[in-house]
Write an enzyme that holds these catalytic residues in place. Structure first.
Site, mmCIF file in Angstrom:
data_model
loop_
_atom_site.group_PDB
_atom_site.id
_atom_site.type_symbol
_atom_site.label_atom_id
_atom_site.label_comp_id
_atom_site.label_asym_id
_atom_site.label_seq_id
_atom_site.Cartn_x
_atom_site.Cartn_y
_atom_site.Cartn_z
ATOM 1 N N CYS A 144 -0.989 -0.709 3.055
ATOM 2 C CA CYS A 144 0.000 0.224 2.521
ATOM 3 C C CYS A 144 0.021 1.463 3.402
ATOM 4 O O CYS A 144 -0.991 1.850 3.969
ATOM 5 C CB CYS A 144 -0.409 0.606 1.095
ATOM 6 S SG CYS A 144 0.761 1.708 0.266
ATOM 7 N N CYS B 224 -1.246 -9.427 -11.628
ATOM 8 C CA CYS B 224 -0.953 -8.254 -10.813
ATOM 9 C C CYS B 224 -0.804 -8.746 -9.377
ATOM 10 O O CYS B 224 -1.748 -9.305 -8.811
ATOM 11 C CB CYS B 224 -2.118 -7.275 -10.936
ATOM 12 S SG CYS B 224 -1.994 -5.860 -9.845
ATOM 13 N N CYS C 204 -2.137 7.440 -0.414
ATOM 14 C CA CYS C 204 -2.718 8.113 -1.589
ATOM 15 C C CYS C 204 -4.223 8.260 -1.381
ATOM 16 O O CYS C 204 -4.903 7.309 -0.995
ATOM 17 C CB CYS C 204 -2.427 7.319 -2.870
ATOM 18 S SG CYS C 204 -0.669 7.147 -3.196
ATOM 19 N N CYS D 239 -6.911 5.839 -3.087
ATOM 20 C CA CYS D 239 -6.624 4.398 -3.121
ATOM 21 C C CYS D 239 -7.223 3.628 -1.946
ATOM 22 O O CYS D 239 -7.084 4.033 -0.792
ATOM 23 C CB CYS D 239 -5.108 4.201 -3.144
ATOM 24 S SG CYS D 239 -4.617 2.475 -3.238
ATOM 25 N N GLU E 155 -4.754 -9.556 -2.351
ATOM 26 C CA GLU E 155 -5.410 -9.751 -3.646
ATOM 27 C C GLU E 155 -4.408 -9.903 -4.777
ATOM 28 O O GLU E 155 -3.348 -9.282 -4.764
ATOM 29 C CB GLU E 155 -6.272 -8.520 -3.970
ATOM 30 C CG GLU E 155 -7.437 -8.351 -3.044
ATOM 31 C CD GLU E 155 -8.217 -7.070 -3.333
ATOM 32 O OE1 GLU E 155 -8.735 -6.481 -2.382
ATOM 33 O OE2 GLU E 155 -8.309 -6.669 -4.503
ATOM 34 N N CYS F 20 -7.466 -3.220 -7.438
ATOM 35 C CA CYS F 20 -7.067 -3.813 -6.161
ATOM 36 C C CYS F 20 -7.490 -3.069 -4.902
ATOM 37 O O CYS F 20 -7.720 -1.888 -4.914
ATOM 38 C CB CYS F 20 -5.565 -3.971 -6.141
ATOM 39 S SG CYS F 20 -5.129 -5.639 -6.514
HETATM 40 N N1 SAH Z 1 2.108 1.471 -4.545
HETATM 41 C C1 SAH Z 1 2.338 1.271 -5.950
HETATM 42 C C2 SAH Z 1 1.603 0.087 -6.537
HETATM 43 C C3 SAH Z 1 0.215 -0.205 -6.100
HETATM 44 S S1 SAH Z 1 -1.068 0.855 -6.658
HETATM 45 C C4 SAH Z 1 2.022 2.533 -6.701
HETATM 46 O O1 SAH Z 1 1.591 3.509 -6.113
HETATM 47 O O2 SAH Z 1 2.269 2.577 -7.907
HETATM 48 C C5 SAH Z 1 -1.281 0.434 -8.349
HETATM 49 C C6 SAH Z 1 -1.780 1.570 -9.210
HETATM 50 O O3 SAH Z 1 -3.185 1.801 -9.010
HETATM 51 C C7 SAH Z 1 -1.092 2.896 -8.936
HETATM 52 O O4 SAH Z 1 -0.835 3.568 -10.141
HETATM 53 C C8 SAH Z 1 -2.155 3.619 -8.137
HETATM 54 O O5 SAH Z 1 -1.934 4.986 -8.109
HETATM 55 C C9 SAH Z 1 -3.410 3.178 -8.833
HETATM 56 N N2 SAH Z 1 -4.649 3.383 -8.122
HETATM 57 C C10 SAH Z 1 -4.902 3.238 -6.807
HETATM 58 N N3 SAH Z 1 -6.182 3.522 -6.521
HETATM 59 C C11 SAH Z 1 -6.779 3.839 -7.676
HETATM 60 C C12 SAH Z 1 -8.100 4.228 -8.035
HETATM 61 N N4 SAH Z 1 -9.071 4.364 -7.127
HETATM 62 N N5 SAH Z 1 -8.345 4.478 -9.340
HETATM 63 C C13 SAH Z 1 -7.376 4.347 -10.273
HETATM 64 N N6 SAH Z 1 -6.105 3.992 -9.990
HETATM 65 C C14 SAH Z 1 -5.812 3.743 -8.712
#
Ligand code: SAH
Length: 341
Positions: free
Chosen positions: A110, A103, A114, A117, A90, A331
């Site tokens: 990944c 973006c 987290c 995510c 995406e 994303c």
């Molecule tokens: N792996 C990298 C970049 C991709 S995630 C990172 O962790 O920064 C991009 C951003 O979206 C990160 O700040 C991540 O923590 C956040 N993110 C992921 N899922 C999310 C969600 N459900 N709500 C809000 N932010 C989210």
């Protein structure tokens, strides 16, 4: 066969001299690639003979638009791109007053895990090549017919888990013969792969480092971000300070507010103590609920209060404006919902 977009400019020069061609051809070819040509025949200022030679020895990778969603509210455009091997990624284009921002994804899936995510649920399939990262910009520009001026590497994947390809991509996106996007207009977001933050600092590129912090202390961060078991907050902040010292670039901290997890006044105070005196900015994001997970965002009032508390404590903070609300622009979710994966 080699994808020409996986070569840095200097490597493209070497590749062409290897074919017995003049170096200056690299400038023409690099520029054509950045415009999104999909065949050598489109390179009209290059002799037929050279085009045939290239055809036999190199490849021009492309992305297909599998799905495209455009927000009726703010024009935010989300692409589900299909790669040549059938995998999907995406990319999201956002319209701000200061320019058009994309973006981009850096991996297919990944492995950082987290908890909140969507991109990590199926694990990591593979790294994207530097050409595949670049292609997201090239083919979005081609489709939209307008220039993209800013990049955030905040899509699917952990960019510092695909370090060398991401560095190559940065060099190529910045190259004046191609997309010519200034490093100051590029942000890289990481969950905190500490040794790679030092390596990035050594590259001394003036890009903005964005840290997905999401917690003021180790016990909360441990519970939502597995990377924290490996690198504690103290080590992460130390690495950020080194990055700051090297690049003189203000660090950006992402903080997704999750109701009942990290959103109290005490959490705000603790976060303020952690970041006090540092040249930084906190981006507060209402957590986006995903169907596979139980996390929910606090209400607007609580988000505003959290931000105000940080400001009162002298920490630079803003609440991120949500774009593309109607198309689920954050994303990972489109890819998960697509049948092709
Ligand atoms: N792996 C990298 C970049 C991709 S995630 C990172 O962790 O920064 C991009 C951003 O979206 C990160 O700040 C991540 O923590 C956040 N993110 C992921 N899922 C999310 C969600 N459900 N709500 C809000 N932010 C989210």
């Amino acid at each position: 066969m080699i994808d020409l977009k996986d070569l840095e400019y200097g490597e493209l020069c070497d590749f062409l001299t290897g074919l017995g061609e003049a170096k200056f051809r690299a400038k023409q070819i690099f520029s054509w690639l950045s415009k999104g040509v999909v065949s050598f025949d489109e390179m009209t200022d290059i002799s037929k003979e050279l085009r045939e030679k290239l055809e036999k020895s190199a490849h021009i990778s492309r992305l297909e638009i599998e799905k495209k969603l455009v927000s009726k509210i703010d024009k935010t455009t989300k692409y589900l791109f299909c790669l040549e091997d059938g995998n999907c990624i995406e990319s999201v284009v956002m319209y701000y007053k200061h320019g058009v921002t994309i973006c981009v994804s850096s991996q297919i899936g990944c492995r950082m895990g987290c908890r909140f995510c969507a991109s990590t649920i199926g694990g990591r399939v593979r790294n994207l090549t530097s050409g595949e990262i670049l292609n997201q910009i090239i083919f979005a520009e081609k489709d939209l017919g307008e220039r993209i001026s800013n990049i955030v590497i905040m899509g699917i994947g952990e960019p510092l888990d695909n370090f060398s390809n991401v560095i190559k991509f940065l060099h190529n996106a910045n190259n004046p013969n191609g997309l010519n996007i200034g490093y100051r207009h590029i942000s890289l977001s990481t969950c905190g792969v500490v040794p790679k933050i030092y390596e990035l600092a050594e590259q001394n590129l003036p890009i903005t480092l964005s840290i997905s912090l999401h917690a003021p202390d180790d016990s909360i961060r441990d519970s939502i971000m597995p990377i924290n078991h490996k690198y504690k907050i103290e080590e992460l902040i130390k690495a950020c300070k080194e990055y700051l010292k090297r690049t003189k670039r203000r660090i950006s901290f992402e903080y997704a507010l999750i109701s009942g997890v990290n959103d109290t006044a005490e959490n705000a105070d603790e976060l303020s103590r952690l970041l006090s005196g540092m040249l930084c900015h906190v981006n507060i994001i209402p957590v986006n609920s995903i169907k596979e997970r139980e996390y929910v965002s606090g209400d607007k009032e609580n988000i505003r209060k959290f931000c105000e508390r940080l400001l009162k404590n002298g920490i630079n903070a803003t609440v991120r404006r949500e774009l593309g609300r109607d198309i689920n622009a954050s994303c990972g979710q489109l890819r998960r919902n697509s049948t092709k994966q």
